[in-house]
Design a protein around this motif. Structure first.
Motif, PDB file in Angstrom:
ATOM      1  N   GLU A 285       0.677  -1.370  -0.175  1.00 33.27           N
ATOM      2  CA  GLU A 285      -0.043  -0.293   0.202  1.00 33.27           C
ATOM      3  C   GLU A 285       0.687   1.389  -0.295  1.00 33.27           C
ATOM      4  OE1 GLU A 285      -3.636  -0.319  -0.750  1.00 33.27           O
ATOM      5  OE2 GLU A 285      -3.788  -1.700   0.258  1.00 33.27           O
ATOM      6  N   TYR A 302      -1.352  -0.941  -8.773  1.00 35.70           N
ATOM      7  CA  TYR A 302      -2.538  -2.191  -7.698  1.00 35.70           C
ATOM      8  C   TYR A 302      -1.814  -3.486  -7.731  1.00 35.70           C
ATOM      9  CZ  TYR A 302      -1.538  -5.839 -11.638  1.00 35.70           C
ATOM     10  OH  TYR A 302      -1.215  -7.487 -12.618  1.00 35.70           O
ATOM     11  N   ASN A 305      -4.431  -7.236  -2.513  1.00 37.28           N
ATOM     12  CA  ASN A 305      -5.754  -7.154  -2.182  1.00 37.28           C
ATOM     13  C   ASN A 305      -6.820  -8.291  -2.815  1.00 37.28           C
ATOM     14  OD1 ASN A 305      -5.011  -4.125  -2.913  1.00 37.28           O
ATOM     15  ND2 ASN A 305      -5.638  -3.715  -0.785  1.00 37.28           N
ATOM     16  N   PHE A 306      -6.905  -8.935  -3.439  1.00 43.79           N
ATOM     17  CA  PHE A 306      -7.992  -9.444  -3.809  1.00 43.79           C
ATOM     18  C   PHE A 306      -7.578 -11.128  -4.560  1.00 43.79           C
ATOM     19  CE2 PHE A 306     -10.308  -5.206  -4.338  1.00 43.79           C
ATOM     20  CZ  PHE A 306     -10.976  -4.841  -2.565  1.00 43.79           C
ATOM     21  N   ALA A 309      -6.658 -13.299  -2.494  1.00 49.38           N
ATOM     22  CA  ALA A 309      -7.658 -13.511  -0.666  1.00 49.38           C
ATOM     23  C   ALA A 309      -8.718 -14.548  -0.997  1.00 49.38           C
ATOM     24  CB  ALA A 309      -8.476 -12.271  -0.893  1.00 49.38           C
ATOM     25  N   ALA A 316     -12.749  -6.712   3.681  1.00 50.20           N
ATOM     26  CA  ALA A 316     -11.572  -5.910   2.877  1.00 50.20           C
ATOM     27  C   ALA A 316     -11.763  -5.329   1.668  1.00 50.20           C
ATOM     28  CB  ALA A 316     -10.991  -7.575   2.695  1.00 50.20           C
ATOM     29  N   ALA A 320      -9.946  -2.062   1.787  1.00 43.05           N
ATOM     30  CA  ALA A 320      -8.734  -1.316   0.105  1.00 43.05           C
ATOM     31  C   ALA A 320      -9.275   0.154  -0.201  1.00 43.05           C
ATOM     32  CB  ALA A 320      -9.083  -2.201  -0.933  1.00 43.05           C
ATOM     33  N   GLU A 323      -7.836   2.740   1.607  1.00 45.89           N
ATOM     34  CA  GLU A 323      -6.206   3.577   0.980  1.00 45.89           C
ATOM     35  C   GLU A 323      -6.545   4.349   0.117  1.00 45.89           C
ATOM     36  OE1 GLU A 323      -3.921   2.916   2.613  1.00 45.89           O
ATOM     37  OE2 GLU A 323      -4.515   1.021   4.285  1.00 45.89           O
ATOM     38  N   TRP A 335      -8.001  -1.834  -9.728  1.00 44.30           N
ATOM     39  CA  TRP A 335      -8.354  -3.670  -8.439  1.00 44.30           C
ATOM     40  C   TRP A 335      -8.305  -4.049 -10.274  1.00 44.30           C
ATOM     41  CZ3 TRP A 335      -7.726  -1.750  -4.284  1.00 44.30           C
ATOM     42  CH2 TRP A 335      -8.467  -1.082  -3.333  1.00 44.30           C
TER      43      TRP A 335
END
Length: 541
Positions: A285, A302, A305-306, A309, A316, A320, A323, A335
């Motif tokens: 981040e 990017y 994050n996902f 996961a 979550a 995200a 931020e 994303w």
């Protein structure tokens, strides 16, 4: 109803912004998209052939994973010639034809750039390893052994084992953060930076509209070669030596943003160029923000994050989005739920019985996120992870860590175009990976014929996003769980849109204050009175 019902065409407020801000980008893995010559491997003419399908989705751009000349030990991310096309994918003329056709159809073209390392077959490395005095001797990261002959530091490779390999020609070790056939470029050297900027200019002059930059936070190392500290204890399984360290010195050097400024200076010489960095790791981040801050750095970044996961949770998602507030000087996020390195999201997040509805919910959610959204090829069809047996694996990481690392090959299987054709229309030959029986039933041909299919729903949700400034580029004003519902509210100018999601297993009756307004889209039977399991509703306030 399952298919979103969009109410408008593209908004003038969207047309006035940079084309990439809020864009939907379609990632194509060229080996697996369309084979035009029957050798079982997708290629550039195959991509050109299938561009009408991509354009029909309503995306703004395509991102093509590496197609450059390569020994393919890491399937193109080990580049042997940055400025040429590998023969398995075609020629430079084929690439020029692809760009021209994409532009005719209103699609921008982004290509991958790998600046942290090359193949050991790159001419730069061949010259660098010849001796310690040639003009490229320090273009890669070389270091003497310790007094006992061991590597210069304790750094570990992402793919397993030490990040150093002994080279008898120079009687030194060279650094590789990935495969030992992917030596690390010494991006601290101005001459190396000039060389890779020259590569970027080569492709800009051929008409590309931007770049996805691979593993950018690996581009520079600690010149003092200090050891990485051990990672703190964790409940998560560790399958590689890499997982046992805090990656403090082999990546994430503070000089990387200064190099990014040089990239931005170059891209600003051209019109409408978009740059997005892939950033993974423990400090992702902070690095993403550093790499995109202000007007002197990249346009976007990017992280993962996902992508890795194990569950999709409201917490979550909100964490995200939080931020990246809509504030001066804060960069613009991108994303992705799926890509070529991560297992297919529907296979990670939901049971087989739920995947049909869940895939529609996932597309609705993606369309509601602030930032650019990236769809991985076949995501519009709901492709799932294919189980590839060991004897058919190509992925070097999965082979090295078998059976603890899930193969990336399972997310790189061929695109199913026509269920009735051999290999679903991907190739006339033997495909490099199996299509997968389950994914064959999700072909483009079958879904085109079904108005309620995920393919049609994806088109409708992308059109909805493009038509509404609040969804396309608006600020996030609310992101929270209210009872059993997950709520995202977006605002741009005078428009406010609320998105309601039911991730649960039981129907939810939304409070009237949440469900009032004009319904722009309904997914999986959602109404103002009831949201069934795995359903969603988009409401203009």
């Amino acid at each position: 109803m399952n298919r979103a019902d969009t109410l408008a065409d593209a908004s003038p407020a969207i047309a006035d912004r940079p084309w990439w801000k809020g864009a939907a980008i379609y990632q194509i893995y060229p080996r697996s998209f369309q084979d035009s010559n029957g050798d079982g491997i997708g290629d550039l003419p195959g991509i050109t052939q299938r561009l009408p399908h991509v354009a029909s989705l309503g995306v703004d751009a395509i991102w093509i994973s590496p197609f450059f000349k390569s020994p393919m030990k890491d399937f193109g991310y080990d580049v042997a010639d940055y400025c040429d096309v590998d023969p398995i994918f075609g020629t430079l003329d084929d690439f020029d034809a692809l760009v021209a056709r994409a532009h005719e159809m209103g699609l921008k073209v982004l290509i991958d750039q790998v600046y942290s390392h090359t193949s050991d077959e790159h001419p730069w490395f061949a010259e660098s390893r010849a001796d310690r005095t040639n003009r490229k001797s320090d273009w890669y990261v070389w270091a003497d052994a310790k007094r006992d002959g061991s590597p210069p530091s304790n750094w570990q490779s992402v793919f397993g084992g030490p990040a150093w390999t002994w080279d008898a020609r120079r009687r030194q070790y060279y650094l590789h953060n990935f495969l030992n056939s992917q030596p690390q470029l010494n991006m601290h050297k101005p001459e190396v930076q000039e060389a890779v900027l020259g590569v970027m200019r080569f492709w800009l002059n051929r008409g590309v509209d931007g770049f996805r930059i691979d593993a950018l936070n690996f581009a520079m190392h600690d010149p003092e070669l200090r050891d990485n500290p051990p990672a703190p204890a964790t409940d998560r399984p560790r399958t590689r030596p890499f997982d046992f360290q805090v990656k403090k010195h082999n990546m994430s050097h503070p000089d990387i943003p200064a190099f990014i400024e040089r990239i931005r200076t170059l891209t600003d010489e051209y019109d409408g160029i978009f740059t997005v960095a892939e950033v993974g790791g423990d400090e992702a981040e902070a690095e993403m923000k550093s790499f995109t801050a202000g007007e002197e750095h990249l346009n976007s970044a990017y992280g993962f994050n996902f992508l890795y996961a194990e569950k999709l949770t409201p917490g979550a998602i909100c964490a995200a989005l939080a931020e990246w507030p809509d504030e001066e000087g804060v960069g613009w996020p991108s994303w992705a739920f799926e890509n070529h390195d991560a297992p297919r999201a529907t296979s990670r997040w939901w049971s087989p019985a739920d995947r049909g509805k869940a895939a529609r919910l996932k597309v609705t959610l993606l369309a509601a996120l602030r930032g650019n959204i990236i769809l991985y090829y076949g995501e519009e069809l709901g492709l799932t992870q294919v189980d590839i047996p060991f004897e058919q694996l190509h992925d070097p990481e999965a082979i090295a860590n078998w059976p603890l690392t899930l193969s990336r090959d399972g997310a790189r299987t061929p695109m199913p175009w026509e269920a009735s054709a051999a290999h679903c229309g991907f190739t006339d030959g033997e495909p490099w990976l199996p299509v997968g029986e389950e994914n064959a039933s999700r072909s483009v041909e079958a879904q085109e014929a079904d108005d309620e299919s995920l393919l049609h729903h994806t088109r409708a949700m992308l059109a909805l996003r493009r038509a509404n400034p609040a969804l396309h580029h608006g600020a996030v004003e609310r992101c929270e769980t209210v009872g059993d519902l997950f709520v995202i509210e977006r605002r741009a100018g005078t428009q406010s849109i609320r998105c309601l999601f039911n991730f649960g297993s039981f129907a939810v009756a939304p409070p009237s204050d949440l469900s009032s307004g004009t319904v722009l889209a309904s997914t999986n039977g959602a109404t103002a009175a009831s949201l069934p399991p795995l359903s969603a509703m988009v409401i203009e306030l």
